[in-house]
Write a protein that holds these residues in place. Sequence first.
Motif, PDB file in Angstrom:
ATOM      1  N   THR A  96      -0.770 -11.422 -20.570  1.00 22.59           N
ATOM      2  CA  THR A  96       0.026 -11.794 -21.741  1.00 22.59           C
ATOM      3  C   THR A  96       0.264 -10.539 -22.561  1.00 22.59           C
ATOM      4  O   THR A  96      -0.652  -9.726 -22.745  1.00 22.59           O
ATOM      5  N   HIS A  97       1.512 -10.382 -23.026  1.00 24.49           N
ATOM      6  CA  HIS A  97       1.832  -9.188 -23.815  1.00 24.49           C
ATOM      7  C   HIS A  97       2.887  -9.552 -24.848  1.00 24.49           C
ATOM      8  O   HIS A  97       3.857 -10.246 -24.547  1.00 24.49           O
ATOM      9  N   TYR A 120       5.022  -8.145 -28.675  1.00 20.97           N
ATOM     10  CA  TYR A 120       5.369  -7.123 -29.659  1.00 20.97           C
ATOM     11  C   TYR A 120       5.411  -7.823 -31.012  1.00 20.97           C
ATOM     12  O   TYR A 120       6.344  -8.556 -31.315  1.00 20.97           O
ATOM     13  N   VAL A 163       6.121 -12.971 -28.139  1.00 25.63           N
ATOM     14  CA  VAL A 163       5.395 -12.968 -26.868  1.00 25.63           C
ATOM     15  C   VAL A 163       6.406 -12.731 -25.740  1.00 25.63           C
ATOM     16  O   VAL A 163       7.288 -13.559 -25.507  1.00 25.63           O
ATOM     17  N   HIS A 172       3.199  -2.502 -16.966  1.00 29.52           N
ATOM     18  CA  HIS A 172       1.759  -2.736 -16.863  1.00 29.52           C
ATOM     19  C   HIS A 172       1.206  -2.283 -15.510  1.00 29.52           C
ATOM     20  O   HIS A 172      -0.011  -2.103 -15.374  1.00 29.52           O
ATOM     21  N   ASP A 219      -2.282  -7.631 -23.699  1.00 24.79           N
ATOM     22  CA  ASP A 219      -3.068  -8.211 -24.790  1.00 24.79           C
ATOM     23  C   ASP A 219      -4.173  -9.093 -24.220  1.00 24.79           C
ATOM     24  O   ASP A 219      -5.265  -9.187 -24.780  1.00 24.79           O
ATOM     25  N   GLU A 220      -3.861  -9.757 -23.115  1.00 22.57           N
ATOM     26  CA  GLU A 220      -4.834 -10.567 -22.392  1.00 22.57           C
ATOM     27  C   GLU A 220      -4.601 -10.369 -20.900  1.00 22.57           C
ATOM     28  O   GLU A 220      -3.503 -10.070 -20.465  1.00 22.57           O
TER      29      GLU A 220
END
Length: 235
Positions: free
Chosen positions: A8-9, A11, A15, A46, A54-55
């Motif tokens: 999960t990412h 800004y 999301v 990534h 983030d996760e």
Amino acid sequence: MISVRGVTHGYGDDVVLADVSLTVPDGEFLVLAGANGSGKTTLVRHFNGLLAPDEGEVLVDGTPVADDPVAARTAVGMVFQEPRDAFVAATVGADVAFGPENLGLARPEIDDRVGDALAGVGLAGRRDERIDRLSGGERERVAIAGALAMRPGHLVLDEPFTGLDEPARRSVLARLDELHAGGTGVIVVTHDLRDVFDRADRLIALSDGRIAVDGAPAAVREELTDLPIRVPGPR
């Protein structure tokens, strides 16, 4: 192998990727499709640690990218949508040599890698030319050569055909075919499947930061009709 586990990412409050998981085997020609804003560029950044989730986590060849980003960037080469933004030197040869130099390789090895990479994209003998005097297609090939000089197991290209004329596009496609045939994994990020649909082993489409489609292109063609992706007509 690239393994993405529950990534999960975002800004700020936006999301961009939501609990994405996938595996990219060695040697696969993968097309990652989606509209602008679907999360595809964020996802591939990534793969070699240009972004951190983030996760979740990303592993390359079994090692978490966060534990060894240098190894990840060696194994996963990245060619950006605007290659001019990634050039670090004025001349072709100096730019292609930048990555191998940062690996601490000996000069003869660097020179061999640069020569092989430039020959592979049809730019042999042009080491001393200035990048700012090259055409868009030639700059794209320099960017690919820079990634190839790292001898990655996977080569990621973000919208590689944008702005290229027909001869340049054919040249880049021919080189991708050669790389794939030689065992290099190829990952093409695009919203337009016309050049790569029949080349891909597998197609993943993102929508709103999630995987909407995943499978062999011919098998998932009908699933793409509701997505803002340009799909070639059936032959």
